[in-house]
Motif scaffolding. Structure first.
Motif, PDB file in Angstrom:
ATOM      1  N   ARG A  36       0.841  -1.214   0.000  1.00  0.00           N
ATOM      2  CA  ARG A  36       0.000   0.000   0.000  1.00  0.00           C
ATOM      3  C   ARG A  36       0.866   1.251   0.000  1.00  0.00           C
ATOM      4  N   THR A  37       1.850   1.299   0.872  1.00  0.00           N
ATOM      5  CA  THR A  37       2.805   2.415   0.880  1.00  0.00           C
ATOM      6  C   THR A  37       3.946   2.023  -0.061  1.00  0.00           C
ATOM      7  N   LYS A  40       7.958   1.339   0.302  1.00  0.00           N
ATOM      8  CA  LYS A  40       8.541   0.217   1.041  1.00  0.00           C
ATOM      9  C   LYS A  40       9.070  -0.865   0.100  1.00  0.00           C
ATOM     10  N   SER A  74      -7.565  -6.056   6.423  1.00  0.00           N
ATOM     11  CA  SER A  74      -6.733  -5.473   5.358  1.00  0.00           C
ATOM     12  C   SER A  74      -6.658  -6.420   4.162  1.00  0.00           C
ATOM     13  N   VAL A  78      -7.783  -5.344   0.405  1.00  0.00           N
ATOM     14  CA  VAL A  78      -6.849  -5.401  -0.724  1.00  0.00           C
ATOM     15  C   VAL A  78      -7.379  -6.315  -1.838  1.00  0.00           C
ATOM     16  N   THR A  95      -1.340 -14.112   6.770  1.00  0.00           N
ATOM     17  CA  THR A  95      -1.785 -13.074   7.699  1.00  0.00           C
ATOM     18  C   THR A  95      -2.391 -13.731   8.937  1.00  0.00           C
ATOM     19  N   VAL A 124       9.956 -14.844  13.796  1.00  0.00           N
ATOM     20  CA  VAL A 124       9.990 -13.395  13.630  1.00  0.00           C
ATOM     21  C   VAL A 124      10.809 -13.125  12.361  1.00  0.00           C
ATOM     22  N   PRO A 125      10.680 -11.915  11.780  1.00  0.00           N
ATOM     23  CA  PRO A 125      11.290 -11.695  10.467  1.00  0.00           C
ATOM     24  C   PRO A 125      12.760 -12.121  10.334  1.00  0.00           C
TER      25      PRO A 125
HETATM   26  N1  LIG Z   1       6.496  -9.474  12.596  1.00  0.00           N
HETATM   27  C1  LIG Z   1       6.407 -10.644  13.231  1.00  0.00           C
HETATM   28  O1  LIG Z   1       7.154 -10.946  14.169  1.00  0.00           O
HETATM   29  C2  LIG Z   1       5.351 -11.644  12.792  1.00  0.00           C
HETATM   30  C3  LIG Z   1       5.534 -12.988  13.144  1.00  0.00           C
HETATM   31  C4  LIG Z   1       4.595 -13.932  12.717  1.00  0.00           C
HETATM   32  C5  LIG Z   1       3.489 -13.512  12.021  1.00  0.00           C
HETATM   33  N2  LIG Z   1       3.317 -12.188  11.726  1.00  0.00           N
HETATM   34  C6  LIG Z   1       2.099 -11.793  11.002  1.00  0.00           C
HETATM   35  O2  LIG Z   1       2.450 -11.321   9.711  1.00  0.00           O
HETATM   36  C7  LIG Z   1       1.522 -10.318   9.312  1.00  0.00           C
HETATM   37  C8  LIG Z   1       2.297  -9.061   8.901  1.00  0.00           C
HETATM   38  O3  LIG Z   1       3.065  -8.653  10.017  1.00  0.00           O
HETATM   39  P1  LIG Z   1       4.210  -7.543   9.855  1.00  0.00           P
HETATM   40  O4  LIG Z   1       5.152  -7.736  10.970  1.00  0.00           O
HETATM   41  O5  LIG Z   1       4.703  -7.503   8.470  1.00  0.00           O
HETATM   42  O6  LIG Z   1       3.324  -6.230  10.152  1.00  0.00           O
HETATM   43  P2  LIG Z   1       3.680  -4.721   9.805  1.00  0.00           P
HETATM   44  O7  LIG Z   1       5.163  -4.520   9.714  1.00  0.00           O
HETATM   45  O8  LIG Z   1       2.912  -3.880  10.732  1.00  0.00           O
HETATM   46  O9  LIG Z   1       3.112  -4.523   8.301  1.00  0.00           O
HETATM   47  C9  LIG Z   1       1.722  -4.505   8.093  1.00  0.00           C
HETATM   48  C10 LIG Z   1       1.488  -4.607   6.604  1.00  0.00           C
HETATM   49  O10 LIG Z   1       0.066  -4.594   6.379  1.00  0.00           O
HETATM   50  C11 LIG Z   1      -0.226  -3.510   5.472  1.00  0.00           C
HETATM   51  N3  LIG Z   1      -1.545  -2.991   5.740  1.00  0.00           N
HETATM   52  C12 LIG Z   1      -2.114  -2.744   6.943  1.00  0.00           C
HETATM   53  N4  LIG Z   1      -3.376  -2.319   6.789  1.00  0.00           N
HETATM   54  C13 LIG Z   1      -3.620  -2.302   5.442  1.00  0.00           C
HETATM   55  C14 LIG Z   1      -4.727  -1.961   4.657  1.00  0.00           C
HETATM   56  N5  LIG Z   1      -5.880  -1.561   5.206  1.00  0.00           N
HETATM   57  N6  LIG Z   1      -4.616  -2.059   3.304  1.00  0.00           N
HETATM   58  C15 LIG Z   1      -3.458  -2.479   2.735  1.00  0.00           C
HETATM   59  N7  LIG Z   1      -2.353  -2.818   3.434  1.00  0.00           N
HETATM   60  C16 LIG Z   1      -2.440  -2.733   4.783  1.00  0.00           C
HETATM   61  C17 LIG Z   1       0.884  -2.502   5.706  1.00  0.00           C
HETATM   62  O11 LIG Z   1       0.960  -1.627   4.620  1.00  0.00           O
HETATM   63  P3  LIG Z   1       1.653  -0.176   4.805  1.00  0.00           P
HETATM   64  O12 LIG Z   1       3.122  -0.422   4.685  1.00  0.00           O
HETATM   65  O13 LIG Z   1       1.104   0.605   3.679  1.00  0.00           O
HETATM   66  O14 LIG Z   1       1.244   0.353   6.155  1.00  0.00           O
HETATM   67  C18 LIG Z   1       2.070  -3.441   5.801  1.00  0.00           C
HETATM   68  O15 LIG Z   1       2.452  -3.923   4.540  1.00  0.00           O
HETATM   69  C19 LIG Z   1       0.583 -10.063  10.511  1.00  0.00           C
HETATM   70  O16 LIG Z   1      -0.628 -10.763  10.338  1.00  0.00           O
HETATM   71  C20 LIG Z   1       1.388 -10.635  11.673  1.00  0.00           C
HETATM   72  O17 LIG Z   1       0.548 -11.065  12.753  1.00  0.00           O
HETATM   73  C21 LIG Z   1       4.244 -11.250  12.076  1.00  0.00           C
END
Ligand SMILES: NC(=O)c1ccc[n+]([C@@H]2O[C@H](COP(=O)([O-])OP(=O)(O)OC[C@H]3O[C@@H](n4cnc5c(N)ncnc54)[C@H](OP(=O)(O)O)[C@@H]3O)[C@@H](O)[C@H]2O)c1
Length: 290
Positions: A36-37, A40, A74, A78, A95, A124-125
């Protein structure tokens, strides 16, 4: 679609989506990315990813479409405007969500001619594409097997069967275990910190003690599956319930909150009051039925 076109698209370039796309690029997969942004995507494009200007373009670009957005709302926002380009695609939705959300998304995808796998990322990432990462998948086995060579790039792929809700169920269950552990560890750190003990000094003891508990899940699971909490009891519930008020009293002495540990206290007391004091703490699970 010719062989020259990208084979994987990634929708969502937050911390996790970026790690997934990086892993694909590092293993030579032709990868299209959308976020979306838009900016990135810049570092990934610099490393060879193709940029999609719209989510629809990203879906069109590849048969395998990995979705990793904040939440199911989200994902719906999308994908919903692009139902006309979903046919013939395989959506792999990583997700975080509930089993019900996963099943509804699978049915929605099928209505629009797309195959669907739901997934849960147990990493985690920075762990992505390392031996420490494992990912849970559920959905049709044929779709999983076809997608597996790509999915294995992210970490070990654990397949949990055709019910699309199973990955989310196991994901949230494992995270429940994680949050329970973190709750206890935070309370422990708050206790020692309140007495002036550096938590870095205390952490090795806490790690050691947590490691000692490593056998608990297997032993507890035996009792739970049998529905019998009287076998092999070495620390009966009545004894534990008698000691538990000390945590509350100590928290008061130390000037810290008891709110993280309080819920288990009330469940233990109810279970003892119901006549199960001679059994194991595991029996508290019976009070979680609704
Ligand atoms: N990070 C971790 O440690 C981890 C571990 C396991 C699982 N997960 C899961 O992986 C998923 C992503 O996590 P993340 O860490 O990547 O989160 P994040 O860094 O907060 O990124 C969120 C993503 O969702 C997008 N987004 C949010 N609302 C939106 C909308 N309404 N329309 C379009 N795009 C939208 C954001 O876009 P923008 O850039 O435009 O804001 C961004 O690409 C989540 O479900 C999380 O629970 C994460």
């Amino acid at each position: 679609m010719s062989d020259d076109e990208p084979v994987v698209s990634v929708l969502g370039l937050g911390a996790m989506g970026t790690a997934l796309a990086e892993a694909l690029l590092a293993t030579g997969h032709r990868t299209t990315v959308w976020n979306r942004t838009a900016e990135k995507a810049d570092p990934l494009v610099a490393r060879g990813a193709a940029r999609a200007d719209t989510a629809a373009d990203a879906i069109i670009a590849s048969r395998l479409v990995v979705v990793c957005l904040l939440d199911y709302d989200s994902v719906s926002q999308v994908l919903a405007p692009h139902t006309d380009v979903l046919a013939g695609r395989t959506l792999v939705n990583l997700t975080n969500g509930t089993p019900g959300q996963a099943r509804r998304m699978a049915a929605w995808a099928a209505d629009h001619g797309a195959d669907y796998l739901d997934g849960g990322i147990m990493a985690v990432p920075p762990m992505i594409a390392t031996p420490a990462a494992f990912l849970l998948y559920s959905g049709p086995s044929g779709v999983f097997e076809k997608s597996r060579p790509v999915l294995d790039v992210f970490g070990e792929s654990v397949y949990l069967g055709s019910d699309p809700g199973m990955a989310a169920l196991h994901d949230l269950a494992l995270l429940s275990g994680m949050y329970g552990t973190i709750m206890g560890a935070l309370q422990a750190f708050a206790m020692v910190r309140s007495a002036g003990v550096p938590t870095t000094e205390f952490a090795p003891l806490l790690s050691r003690w947590m490691g000692s508990m490593g056998g608990w899940p297997a032993a507890a699971a035996e009792q739970i599956d049998k529905g019998d909490y009287r076998d092999g009891v070495v620390s009966n519930l009545a004894m534990q319930a008698a000691a538990y008020p000390n945590f509350r009293a100590a928290a008061e002495e130390l000037g810290i909150s008891f709110e993280l540990l309080a819920p288990l206290h009330s469940l233990m007391r109810r279970r003892v009051a119901d006549g199960h004091g001679h059994e194991d703490l595991t029996g508290v699970i019976e009070l979680l039925k609704k």
